[in-house]
Design a protein around this motif. Sequence first.
Motif, PDB file in Angstrom:
ATOM      1  N   THR A  63     -60.365  -7.963  64.113  1.00 17.33           N
ATOM      2  CA  THR A  63     -59.779  -8.388  65.383  1.00 17.33           C
ATOM      3  C   THR A  63     -60.827  -9.104  66.230  1.00 17.33           C
ATOM      4  O   THR A  63     -60.569 -10.175  66.800  1.00 17.33           O
ATOM      5  CB  THR A  63     -59.231  -7.173  66.157  1.00 17.33           C
ATOM      6  OG1 THR A  63     -58.170  -6.568  65.408  1.00 17.33           O
ATOM      7  CG2 THR A  63     -58.700  -7.594  67.528  1.00 17.33           C
ATOM      8  N   GLU A  64     -62.022  -8.539  66.299  1.00 16.04           N
ATOM      9  CA  GLU A  64     -63.101  -9.159  67.068  1.00 16.04           C
ATOM     10  C   GLU A  64     -63.474 -10.515  66.476  1.00 16.04           C
ATOM     11  O   GLU A  64     -63.752 -11.475  67.193  1.00 16.04           O
ATOM     12  CB  GLU A  64     -64.307  -8.229  67.124  1.00 16.04           C
ATOM     13  CG  GLU A  64     -64.018  -6.936  67.879  1.00 16.04           C
ATOM     14  CD  GLU A  64     -65.263  -6.122  68.174  1.00 16.04           C
ATOM     15  OE1 GLU A  64     -66.380  -6.663  68.058  1.00 16.04           O
ATOM     16  OE2 GLU A  64     -65.119  -4.943  68.538  1.00 16.04           O
ATOM     17  N   MET A  65     -63.481 -10.596  65.147  1.00 18.49           N
ATOM     18  CA  MET A  65     -63.798 -11.860  64.497  1.00 18.49           C
ATOM     19  C   MET A  65     -62.759 -12.928  64.853  1.00 18.49           C
ATOM     20  O   MET A  65     -63.103 -14.065  65.196  1.00 18.49           O
ATOM     21  CB  MET A  65     -63.831 -11.677  62.980  1.00 18.49           C
ATOM     22  CG  MET A  65     -64.972 -10.833  62.457  1.00 18.49           C
ATOM     23  SD  MET A  65     -64.847 -10.647  60.644  1.00 18.49           S
ATOM     24  CE  MET A  65     -66.205  -9.535  60.303  1.00 18.49           C
ATOM     25  N   LEU A  66     -61.481 -12.567  64.754  1.00 20.69           N
ATOM     26  CA  LEU A  66     -60.404 -13.528  65.001  1.00 20.69           C
ATOM     27  C   LEU A  66     -60.471 -14.091  66.424  1.00 20.69           C
ATOM     28  O   LEU A  66     -60.312 -15.300  66.633  1.00 20.69           O
ATOM     29  CB  LEU A  66     -59.049 -12.851  64.760  1.00 20.69           C
ATOM     30  CG  LEU A  66     -58.710 -12.590  63.289  1.00 20.69           C
ATOM     31  CD1 LEU A  66     -57.572 -11.585  63.177  1.00 20.69           C
ATOM     32  CD2 LEU A  66     -58.333 -13.897  62.585  1.00 20.69           C
ATOM     33  N   PHE A  67     -60.708 -13.233  67.391  1.00 23.45           N
ATOM     34  CA  PHE A  67     -60.787 -13.706  68.764  1.00 23.45           C
ATOM     35  C   PHE A  67     -62.060 -14.518  68.999  1.00 23.45           C
ATOM     36  O   PHE A  67     -62.050 -15.487  69.759  1.00 23.45           O
ATOM     37  CB  PHE A  67     -60.701 -12.534  69.737  1.00 23.45           C
ATOM     38  CG  PHE A  67     -59.288 -12.111  70.040  1.00 23.45           C
ATOM     39  CD1 PHE A  67     -58.649 -12.569  71.186  1.00 23.45           C
ATOM     40  CD2 PHE A  67     -58.589 -11.288  69.170  1.00 23.45           C
ATOM     41  CE1 PHE A  67     -57.338 -12.214  71.462  1.00 23.45           C
ATOM     42  CE2 PHE A  67     -57.276 -10.912  69.434  1.00 23.45           C
ATOM     43  CZ  PHE A  67     -56.636 -11.376  70.583  1.00 23.45           C
ATOM     44  N   ALA A  68     -63.137 -14.126  68.353  1.00 27.20           N
ATOM     45  CA  ALA A  68     -64.405 -14.843  68.534  1.00 27.20           C
ATOM     46  C   ALA A  68     -64.337 -16.276  68.021  1.00 27.20           C
ATOM     47  O   ALA A  68     -65.006 -17.162  68.562  1.00 27.20           O
ATOM     48  CB  ALA A  68     -65.537 -14.096  67.834  1.00 27.20           C
ATOM     49  N   ILE A  69     -63.531 -16.516  66.989  1.00 24.70           N
ATOM     50  CA  ILE A  69     -63.455 -17.858  66.414  1.00 24.70           C
ATOM     51  C   ILE A  69     -62.330 -18.691  67.019  1.00 24.70           C
ATOM     52  O   ILE A  69     -62.050 -19.799  66.556  1.00 24.70           O
ATOM     53  CB  ILE A  69     -63.294 -17.810  64.884  1.00 24.70           C
ATOM     54  CG1 ILE A  69     -61.968 -17.159  64.485  1.00 24.70           C
ATOM     55  CG2 ILE A  69     -64.473 -17.083  64.249  1.00 24.70           C
ATOM     56  CD1 ILE A  69     -61.683 -17.178  62.983  1.00 24.70           C
ATOM     57  N   GLY A  70     -61.658 -18.147  68.043  1.00 26.49           N
ATOM     58  CA  GLY A  70     -60.619 -18.916  68.712  1.00 26.49           C
ATOM     59  C   GLY A  70     -59.234 -18.759  68.146  1.00 26.49           C
ATOM     60  O   GLY A  70     -58.333 -19.541  68.482  1.00 26.49           O
TER      61      GLY A  70
END
Length: 308
Positions: A63-70
Amino acid sequence: MKRRISTAVAAAVVLAVTGCASDNDEPGGGGTTGPAVSYPVTVGNLTLDKRPEKIVSLSPAATEMLFAIGAGAQVTAVDDNSNYPPDAPKSELSGFQPNAEAIAAKAPDLVVLSNDTNKVVDQLTTLKIPVYLAASAVTLDDSYKQINDLGALTGHSTEAADTVRRMKDDIAKLVEGVPRRETKLTYYYELDPTLYSVTSKTFIGALFAMAGLENVADPSDADGKKGGYPQLSAEVLVKADPDLIFLADTKCCQQSLETVKARTGWADITAVRNGHVIQLDDDIASRWGPRVVDLVKAITDAVAKAPA
């Protein structure tokens, strides 16, 4: 206990971004800023014919990855433990005991998981629901690969590559700035008050090794039979007398310098006596997404503050 250690393995890292990692402090949820992405896109055995717009993430790290990459705007539901960023669409879904029917009810066009409990991958595949399995990272390269994979799948390859680059640069700068010592400082990393810890062979332990620290838990799993997560005894800890203690159980179990000092025999441990007990954020210490930079920063800051 299994749930706690599972979360930690999932990094325990377990491993968010302050100071030098400020670029990732506010994960984006908007569309891609890079060149247009053409589909179909294939990552491993998974092929997507079009950009996913209803992503369900059952992994706090993913989840953190998905939001971090836009790709946040494409995420329509996350598991009940995905609490970062705060505006992630938390649901009743469980990442520890995933239920295929409950997941399917969200009508996802991509599901991201960190484990295949209950053989949920086969169940979702039977339902024609695409699944990306982002297993607990063993190395930083695993984390970088997952970020890039998710970037490719969601149409945010450019942002993913930028995120990985920032992570690598930030971590390299932090490690480079660690004071070098003739004798290594020793440390104890606590997963919970029952004294489960990590060895240098784990994702988390490797981060401490990068900072030049010696792990007092390593002898407790020298043969590797405990999977890198041994349970130490109070006697072993007191005898090891670590210079630094890192607590990854401050949220779950309200542990602190005061509670550690109150344990029988612990007041005389060097780390406790000198006040070098570092209280970590449990979530940051157990995830392997972009905020792993925060864990590295907490480690290197502690080393810098320790006496020569």
